[in-house]
Structure formats: C-alpha cells, structure tokens
Design a protein around this motif. Sequence first.
Motif, short mmCIF file in Angstrom:
data_model
loop_
_atom_site.label_atom_id
_atom_site.label_comp_id
_atom_site.label_asym_id
_atom_site.label_seq_id
_atom_site.Cartn_x
_atom_site.Cartn_y
_atom_site.Cartn_z
N THR A 161 13.83 -44.93 16.50
CA THR A 161 12.76 -45.01 15.51
C THR A 161 12.39 -43.64 14.96
N THR A 162 12.82 -42.59 15.61
CA THR A 162 12.55 -41.24 15.11
C THR A 162 13.22 -41.04 13.75
N ASP A 163 14.41 -41.59 13.55
CA ASP A 163 15.09 -41.47 12.26
C ASP A 163 14.26 -42.05 11.13
N LYS A 164 13.59 -43.15 11.39
CA LYS A 164 12.74 -43.76 10.36
C LYS A 164 11.59 -42.84 9.97
N ILE A 165 10.94 -42.28 10.96
CA ILE A 165 9.80 -41.41 10.70
C ILE A 165 10.25 -40.16 9.95
N VAL A 166 11.34 -39.58 10.38
CA VAL A 166 11.84 -38.36 9.75
C VAL A 166 12.29 -38.63 8.31
N SER A 167 12.90 -39.79 8.07
CA SER A 167 13.33 -40.09 6.70
C SER A 167 12.14 -40.30 5.77
N VAL A 168 11.07 -40.85 6.28
CA VAL A 168 9.85 -40.96 5.47
C VAL A 168 9.30 -39.57 5.16
N LEU A 169 9.43 -38.67 6.10
CA LEU A 169 8.92 -37.31 5.92
C LEU A 169 9.61 -36.61 4.74
N TYR A 170 10.93 -36.69 4.67
CA TYR A 170 11.61 -35.95 3.60
C TYR A 170 11.76 -36.73 2.31
N THR A 171 11.55 -38.04 2.32
CA THR A 171 11.66 -38.80 1.07
C THR A 171 10.31 -39.08 0.42
N THR A 172 9.24 -39.13 1.21
CA THR A 172 7.96 -39.51 0.64
C THR A 172 6.92 -38.40 0.72
N VAL A 173 6.86 -37.71 1.83
CA VAL A 173 5.80 -36.73 2.01
C VAL A 173 6.08 -35.46 1.21
N THR A 174 7.28 -34.90 1.31
CA THR A 174 7.54 -33.63 0.63
C THR A 174 7.58 -33.73 -0.89
N PRO A 175 8.06 -34.80 -1.52
CA PRO A 175 7.99 -34.83 -2.98
C PRO A 175 6.57 -35.00 -3.53
N SER A 176 5.62 -35.45 -2.70
CA SER A 176 4.27 -35.71 -3.18
C SER A 176 3.55 -34.48 -3.62
#
Length: 176
Positions: A161-176
């Motif tokens: 499940t760490t992969d899911k959290i990390v992918s949200v970090l670089y696809t959703t959090v950083t472009p915001s």
Amino acid sequence: MKSECILLGFMAYDRYVAICNPLRYNVVMSIPICVRMIAVAWVTSCVISSFDIVFLHRLTFCGPNVIDHFFCEAPSLMQLSSCGDISTEYIVLFVSSSLLVLFPLSLILFSYCQIVICLVRIQSGRLKSFSTCLSHLIVLTLFFGAVIFMYMRPKRPVKDTTDKIVSVLYTTVTPS
C-alpha cells in the motif's frame, strides 16, 4: 511523470538565470527558447513512454484483472503480469526511469549549487532569492523522492500500500 521531471529541470534552470543573470533573463529565457524547452520535454517523454508501452505490450496477463492501485501506471500493470518472466520489463522500466530522473535531477542540483554560490557573493536580496527558491525546492524534494521510490527500484513487492500513497504524493500533491 516523465515530462514533469524534465520540466522541473528546466524550471530550475529558469531560476538560475533569474537569480544569477537577471539582466540577461529576457534574452536567455525568450519565448522561442521556452517553447523549445516544452517541446523537448514532451517529445522526450513521448519517446521514452513509447519504449515502455512496447515492453508492457509484450506482457502476458492472467489471473485477476483488477489493478490494486489508484492509477494505471507501468509498475502497477507489471504486478498484474504473473504468467511470464517480467525481468526484462523491470530492467527497461528501471533504466528508462533512471535516465529520465537522473539527468534532470543533476541539472537541478547543478543549477541550485550555482544559485547558492551566486547568493553567497551578493549582499542584498539574499532572503528574497532564497524564499523564491524554497517552494520549488520543497516540490522538488517531494516529487523526486516519490518518483525515485516508485520507479527506481529493481524489484517490487507483490502487494504494497506504500506504492499507492507515494503515487498520490507525486501525481496529486506536488502539481497542486
């Protein structure tokens, strides 16, 4: 992920020019140069993505057809392919991701080293320049840390499940 890495590298170069050569900024970062940078990012990411697509297309899928992930990315697709040997696909993904991450990251590190050297020499405007770069450095740390964690591992665990959290970090959090 691919074009973002290159664009973040170009953004670091833009900050370098703005801070270290402010009088030449309009000449160095003209509109045609910026258009070329964007074109390089898009074309490079399309070419590298086509290699990934070719190697992912060779996979044989069997068993569950549900991707246990938030996004349909190459690492999550490769976890579905358990019928055959996917070591070649992992190597291709690792090498292409490494090249695509390490070249812009080295450009970013070089440009920020030059910015720090430049700011040490000047007396006025240091705090403003550092505050200008701070937000970019935070985004860079979050983005590249997450991308390196996701794409630059030679082998992945089957369920994590760490992969899911990390992918949200670089696809959703950083472009915001």
